[in-house]
Design an enzyme around this catalytic site. Structure first.
Site, PDB file in Angstrom:
ATOM      1  N   ASP A 162      -1.700  24.200  21.794  1.00  0.00           N
ATOM      2  CA  ASP A 162      -2.021  24.170  20.368  1.00  0.00           C
ATOM      3  C   ASP A 162      -1.996  22.707  19.934  1.00  0.00           C
ATOM      4  OD1 ASP A 162      -1.879  26.992  20.356  1.00  0.00           O
ATOM      5  OD2 ASP A 162       0.281  26.920  20.021  1.00  0.00           O
ATOM      6  N   TYR A 163      -3.020  22.292  19.215  1.00  0.00           N
ATOM      7  CA  TYR A 163      -3.090  20.871  18.885  1.00  0.00           C
ATOM      8  C   TYR A 163      -3.608  20.662  17.469  1.00  0.00           C
ATOM      9  CZ  TYR A 163      -8.163  21.029  19.463  1.00  0.00           C
ATOM     10  OH  TYR A 163      -9.495  21.323  19.308  1.00  0.00           O
TER      11      TYR A 163
END
Length: 260
Positions: free
Chosen positions: A130-131
């Site tokens: 997740d970014y």
């Protein structure tokens, strides 16, 4: 010929199926088992199920729920949430799950990726990154614990490390695009595809089949995953589980390979 995979991604919170926007404001959308049955009927390519409570609350994987999901699922199933040891991953695979997804535990303890790969095989190890884009920068940081902890590590650097350690697939999930249904982060997806050699799946932002086509046109044979697109209908987001039929896949998504 290899084809892109079109993958529903289901989020579980407190035992129910939910959908978020930028990882916030979860909306209850139904029972996960019922959703699995519908995706069976629609012959989905693959299914990702993520328990978004497990890591943030320090929970063990819910093996009873996983077994129920695996028994109902007639497509390849990837399950993530609360996996911190190779033994847990092996137990989940023994229940009939094809792949296990790890995120925070992989970033915090990278050697875990190698240990899990040794136990269940590289092809069954998926790392979910997740970014979020850093303000006033081109840098994209990996966030963990359901988007609450910033590792301050570049997502491409982490992906390369995970590949080296034995991950069989990388899923990139844009927090900025999550639930907005305005299109994927094509720039980051393209850069990741150029950087690593293992399969990738792109998640976060799909609102139309054309958005999936854009990813395939830019990146080639990849997985394109979505949540909101498969569970919401219309401007008021009425809950209606859907999935493209073969004709739609061929006309909109698979045709993108011819332009790649």
């Amino acid at each position: 010929m290899l084809r892109p995979r079109i993958i529903p991604c289901l989020l579980i919170q407190d035992g129910g199926l939910v959908k978020t926007v930028r990882f916030k404001d979860p909306k209850y959308v139904g029972d996960p088992i019922n959703a699995v049955k519908i995706f069976n009927e629609k012959e989905a390519d693959e299914l990702i199920v993520l328990d978004i409570d497990a890591t943030t609350k320090g929970k063990e994987p819910n093996y009873k729920r996983i077994a129920h999901l695996a028994a109902e699922c007639r497509m390849p199933l990837c399950y993530g949430g609360g996996i911190r040891t190779a033994e847990q991953a092996k137990a989940i695979i023994s229940l009939g799950v094809e792949k296990v997804a790890i995120s925070a535990s992989a970033v915090e303890n990278p050697q875990l990726v190698s240990r899990i790969a040794e136990e269940i095989g590289t092809q069954s190890v998926v790392v979910v990154l997740d970014y979020k884009k850093r303000l006033l920068s081109k840098h994209h940081d990996v966030w963990t614990h359901n988007g609450t902890v910033n590792t301050k590590r570049n997502v491409l650097d982490v992906a390369l490390e995970m590949e080296r350690l034995g991950a069989g697939e990388i899923v990139i999930n844009s927090i900025d695009h999550d639930g907005r249904m305005e299109g994927y982060d094509l720039n980051l997806a393209t850069r990741l595809r150029q950087a690593i050699n293992i399969p990738i799946t792109v998640l976060g932002g799909a609102g139309a089949l054309e958005h999936m086509r854009d990813v395939v046109a830019a990146c080639g044979v990849v997985g394109v995953a979505a949540g909101s697109f498969f569970v919401f209908k219309g401007p008021y987001k009425a809950v209606l589980i859907s999935y493209p039929n073969d004709q739609q896949k061929n006309e909109v998504v698979y045709s993108a390979l011819r332009t790649n």
